[in-house]
Design a protein around this motif. Structure first.
Motif, PDB file in Angstrom:
ATOM      1  N   ASN A 147      74.865  38.909 -40.459  1.00  0.00           N
ATOM      2  CA  ASN A 147      74.860  40.252 -39.339  1.00  0.00           C
ATOM      3  C   ASN A 147      76.412  40.946 -39.140  1.00  0.00           C
ATOM      4  N   MET A 148      76.890  40.002 -39.049  1.00  0.00           N
ATOM      5  CA  MET A 148      77.962  40.219 -38.215  1.00  0.00           C
ATOM      6  C   MET A 148      79.382  39.731 -39.505  1.00  0.00           C
ATOM      7  N   VAL A 149      79.603  39.215 -40.314  1.00  0.00           N
ATOM      8  CA  VAL A 149      80.775  39.534 -41.526  1.00  0.00           C
ATOM      9  C   VAL A 149      79.761  39.539 -42.690  1.00  0.00           C
ATOM     10  N   VAL A 150      78.533  39.282 -43.372  1.00  0.00           N
ATOM     11  CA  VAL A 150      78.505  39.095 -44.276  1.00  0.00           C
ATOM     12  C   VAL A 150      77.585  40.708 -44.731  1.00  0.00           C
ATOM     13  N   ALA A 151      76.771  41.468 -43.980  1.00  0.00           N
ATOM     14  CA  ALA A 151      76.448  42.799 -43.805  1.00  0.00           C
ATOM     15  C   ALA A 151      77.281  43.745 -44.634  1.00  0.00           C
ATOM     16  N   PRO A 152      78.661  43.554 -43.597  1.00  0.00           N
ATOM     17  CA  PRO A 152      79.582  44.806 -43.275  1.00  0.00           C
ATOM     18  C   PRO A 152      80.271  44.655 -44.873  1.00  0.00           C
TER      19      PRO A 152
END
Length: 179
Positions: free
Chosen positions: A159-164
């Protein structure tokens, strides 16, 4: 059957790179794995300990009739910062290095040409640290790493790294994505 080519790419955590390439038109498959280290068939824990010499990689199988090797590399360079030595963001260690691990001489030549162009154009303020080597000692990562982002949407790192990163990637390469 199409003439499928394979290249092995290291650009930090393999979860993001693998997820992005699996959504690209012309990519048949992308698998998380480990390459260019000295231990046969290492585990994730061994690679993360930083003493196997392996990079976290994604082995990309693609149809060159649908996407060129150069286009694969252009996507790769958009997915990570090739000027960060042995890290991507908060992921630090030699396993997170930037690398193109070619499977034939033609790939080596195209990759070298693109690396030279990127350096000459000074796209990034710092010099490239992407290594260009023949693939060696590749092994596929454990099953739980495959399609990790899709299978673990609640994971905090995702959620914090991959999604953006993936959202930015999908916006930039919308015309290259599978239906």
């Amino acid at each position: 059957m199409a003439n499928i080519e394979t290249v092995t790419l290291a650009g930090g955590c393999f979860w993001c790179i693998e997820s992005a390439f699996n959504s690209v038109n012309g990519v048949v498959s992308a698998y998380s794995g480990y390459a260019n280290g000295h231990l046969d068939n290492p585990t994730y824990e061994q690679v993360c300990a930083g003493n196997t010499g392996h990079a976290e990689v994604v082995q990309v199988n693609f149809d060159p009739a649908q996407i060129s090797f150069r286009e694969v590399l252009e996507i790769f360079f958009a997915l990570h910062n090739p000027t960060e030595l042995n890290r991507q963001g908060n992921d630090v260690g030699t396993q997170y290095r930037s690398g193109i691990y070619y499977h034939n001489e033609q790939q080596k030549e195209i990759a070298q040409q693109l690396l030279t162009e990127i350096s000459d154009e000074q796209i990034w303020p710092d010099p490239l640290v992407t290594e260009l080597l023949a693939v060696s000692n590749y092994s596929q990562a454990e099953d739980y790493h495959q399609d990790y982002f899709s299978n673990n949407p609640e994971n905090r790192y995702c959620n914090m790294v991959v999604a953006p990163k993936l959202a930015k990637f999908k916006k930039k390469f919308a015309s290259r994505l599978k239906g």
